[in-house]
Design a protein around this motif. Structure first.
Motif, PDB file in Angstrom:
ATOM      1  N   ALA A  72       0.723  -1.113  -0.093  1.00  0.00           N
ATOM      2  CA  ALA A  72       0.186  -0.073   0.120  1.00  0.00           C
ATOM      3  C   ALA A  72       0.890   1.181   0.023  1.00  0.00           C
ATOM      4  O   ALA A  72       0.664   2.299  -0.758  1.00  0.00           O
ATOM      5  CB  ALA A  72      -1.057  -0.134   0.879  1.00  0.00           C
ATOM      6  N   ILE A  73       1.837   1.246   0.518  1.00  0.00           N
ATOM      7  CA  ILE A  73       2.896   2.403   0.571  1.00  0.00           C
ATOM      8  C   ILE A  73       3.547   2.618  -0.531  1.00  0.00           C
ATOM      9  O   ILE A  73       3.556   3.674  -1.166  1.00  0.00           O
ATOM     10  CB  ILE A  73       3.878   2.254   1.806  1.00  0.00           C
ATOM     11  CG1 ILE A  73       3.238   2.370   3.223  1.00  0.00           C
ATOM     12  CG2 ILE A  73       5.022   3.408   1.546  1.00  0.00           C
ATOM     13  CD1 ILE A  73       4.148   2.057   4.203  1.00  0.00           C
ATOM     14  N   LEU A  74       3.650   1.551  -1.199  1.00  0.00           N
ATOM     15  CA  LEU A  74       4.491   1.344  -2.404  1.00  0.00           C
ATOM     16  C   LEU A  74       3.571   2.090  -3.410  1.00  0.00           C
ATOM     17  O   LEU A  74       3.809   2.968  -4.308  1.00  0.00           O
ATOM     18  CB  LEU A  74       5.080   0.122  -2.971  1.00  0.00           C
ATOM     19  CG  LEU A  74       5.618  -0.128  -4.287  1.00  0.00           C
ATOM     20  CD1 LEU A  74       6.843   0.844  -4.448  1.00  0.00           C
ATOM     21  CD2 LEU A  74       5.828  -1.279  -4.709  1.00  0.00           C
ATOM     22  N   ALA A  75       2.222   1.587  -3.532  1.00  0.00           N
ATOM     23  CA  ALA A  75       1.354   2.077  -4.383  1.00  0.00           C
ATOM     24  C   ALA A  75       1.043   3.313  -4.124  1.00  0.00           C
ATOM     25  O   ALA A  75       0.981   4.276  -5.378  1.00  0.00           O
ATOM     26  CB  ALA A  75       0.004   1.213  -4.111  1.00  0.00           C
ATOM     27  N   LEU A  77       3.255   5.810  -3.301  1.00  0.00           N
ATOM     28  CA  LEU A  77       4.272   6.561  -3.813  1.00  0.00           C
ATOM     29  C   LEU A  77       4.358   6.565  -5.247  1.00  0.00           C
ATOM     30  O   LEU A  77       4.755   7.584  -5.976  1.00  0.00           O
ATOM     31  CB  LEU A  77       5.675   5.907  -3.386  1.00  0.00           C
ATOM     32  CG  LEU A  77       6.071   6.097  -1.726  1.00  0.00           C
ATOM     33  CD1 LEU A  77       7.143   5.200  -1.296  1.00  0.00           C
ATOM     34  CD2 LEU A  77       6.206   7.389  -1.481  1.00  0.00           C
ATOM     35  N   ILE A  78       4.115   5.295  -5.834  1.00  0.00           N
ATOM     36  CA  ILE A  78       3.985   5.411  -7.360  1.00  0.00           C
ATOM     37  C   ILE A  78       2.870   6.011  -8.032  1.00  0.00           C
ATOM     38  O   ILE A  78       3.148   6.752  -8.775  1.00  0.00           O
ATOM     39  CB  ILE A  78       3.822   3.787  -7.777  1.00  0.00           C
ATOM     40  CG1 ILE A  78       5.086   2.877  -7.509  1.00  0.00           C
ATOM     41  CG2 ILE A  78       3.719   3.548  -9.243  1.00  0.00           C
ATOM     42  CD1 ILE A  78       4.830   1.329  -7.344  1.00  0.00           C
ATOM     43  N   ILE A  79       1.804   6.130  -7.321  1.00  0.00           N
ATOM     44  CA  ILE A  79       0.690   6.878  -7.883  1.00  0.00           C
ATOM     45  C   ILE A  79       0.998   8.422  -7.739  1.00  0.00           C
ATOM     46  O   ILE A  79       0.418   9.261  -8.576  1.00  0.00           O
ATOM     47  CB  ILE A  79      -0.705   6.327  -7.489  1.00  0.00           C
ATOM     48  CG1 ILE A  79      -1.690   6.937  -8.479  1.00  0.00           C
ATOM     49  CG2 ILE A  79      -1.004   6.946  -5.976  1.00  0.00           C
ATOM     50  CD1 ILE A  79      -1.946   6.425  -9.318  1.00  0.00           C
ATOM     51  N   LEU A  86      -2.602   2.005 -14.140  1.00  0.00           N
ATOM     52  CA  LEU A  86      -2.155   0.703 -14.318  1.00  0.00           C
ATOM     53  C   LEU A  86      -0.817   0.227 -13.989  1.00  0.00           C
ATOM     54  O   LEU A  86      -0.797  -0.813 -13.212  1.00  0.00           O
ATOM     55  CB  LEU A  86      -2.190   0.461 -15.968  1.00  0.00           C
ATOM     56  CG  LEU A  86      -2.056  -0.663 -16.280  1.00  0.00           C
ATOM     57  CD1 LEU A  86      -2.894  -2.010 -16.225  1.00  0.00           C
ATOM     58  CD2 LEU A  86      -2.023  -0.913 -17.922  1.00  0.00           C
ATOM     59  N   LEU A  87      -0.012   0.985 -13.945  1.00  0.00           N
ATOM     60  CA  LEU A  87       1.322   0.897 -13.656  1.00  0.00           C
ATOM     61  C   LEU A  87       1.284   0.698 -12.107  1.00  0.00           C
ATOM     62  O   LEU A  87       2.080  -0.275 -11.516  1.00  0.00           O
ATOM     63  CB  LEU A  87       2.446   2.074 -14.098  1.00  0.00           C
ATOM     64  CG  LEU A  87       3.848   1.783 -13.284  1.00  0.00           C
ATOM     65  CD1 LEU A  87       4.689   0.601 -14.079  1.00  0.00           C
ATOM     66  CD2 LEU A  87       4.644   3.212 -13.708  1.00  0.00           C
ATOM     67  N   THR A  88       0.725   1.384 -11.407  1.00  0.00           N
ATOM     68  CA  THR A  88       0.682   1.302 -10.114  1.00  0.00           C
ATOM     69  C   THR A  88       0.045  -0.093  -9.570  1.00  0.00           C
ATOM     70  O   THR A  88       0.476  -0.717  -8.654  1.00  0.00           O
ATOM     71  CB  THR A  88      -0.372   2.519  -9.133  1.00  0.00           C
ATOM     72  OG1 THR A  88       0.332   3.860  -9.803  1.00  0.00           O
ATOM     73  CG2 THR A  88      -0.422   2.401  -7.801  1.00  0.00           C
TER      74      THR A  88
END
Length: 103
Positions: A72-75, A77-79, A86-88
């Motif tokens: 969730a933290i990674l998602a 940061l990516i978004i 889609l990438l996220t």
């Protein structure tokens, strides 16, 4: 009886979506109401995802080895950086699967 209930719910959902999404209908929401409704999507997603992320085993689990929390933290940061849904989604799912294999 069950089929009647399913059809009634389907008709209700279709009608409630159709009324607000069909551009040919003269029904328009006030700008203030549109602004308020813009928060409903994130609020619903937060209510669905918070128990999964913070309590995947039924009790609170805030730890650096919680794979759901790490994903969730990674998602987030990516978004924030890419604005690419889609990438996220793909990257955070891959990280979650890899974390579940490791932990």
């Amino acid at each position: 009886m069950t089929m009647l209930a399913i059809l009634a719910m389907a008709a209700l959902v279709f009608f409630s979506r159709y009324v607000f999404l069909e551009p040919k209908l003269p029904l328009r929401l006030a700008p203030q109401l549109q602004a308020i409704l813009s928060y409903s999507g994130p609020a619903v997603l937060t209510a669905i995802l918070a128990p999964i992320v913070f309590a995947p085993e039924g009790e609170l689990w805030i730890s650096p080895i919680n794979p759901y929390l790490l994903s969730a933290i990674l998602a987030g940061l990516i978004i924030y950086k890419t604005h690419n849904v889609l990438l996220t989604t793909v990257l955070s799912m891959v990280v979650l699967i890899l974390n579940n294999l490791v932990f």
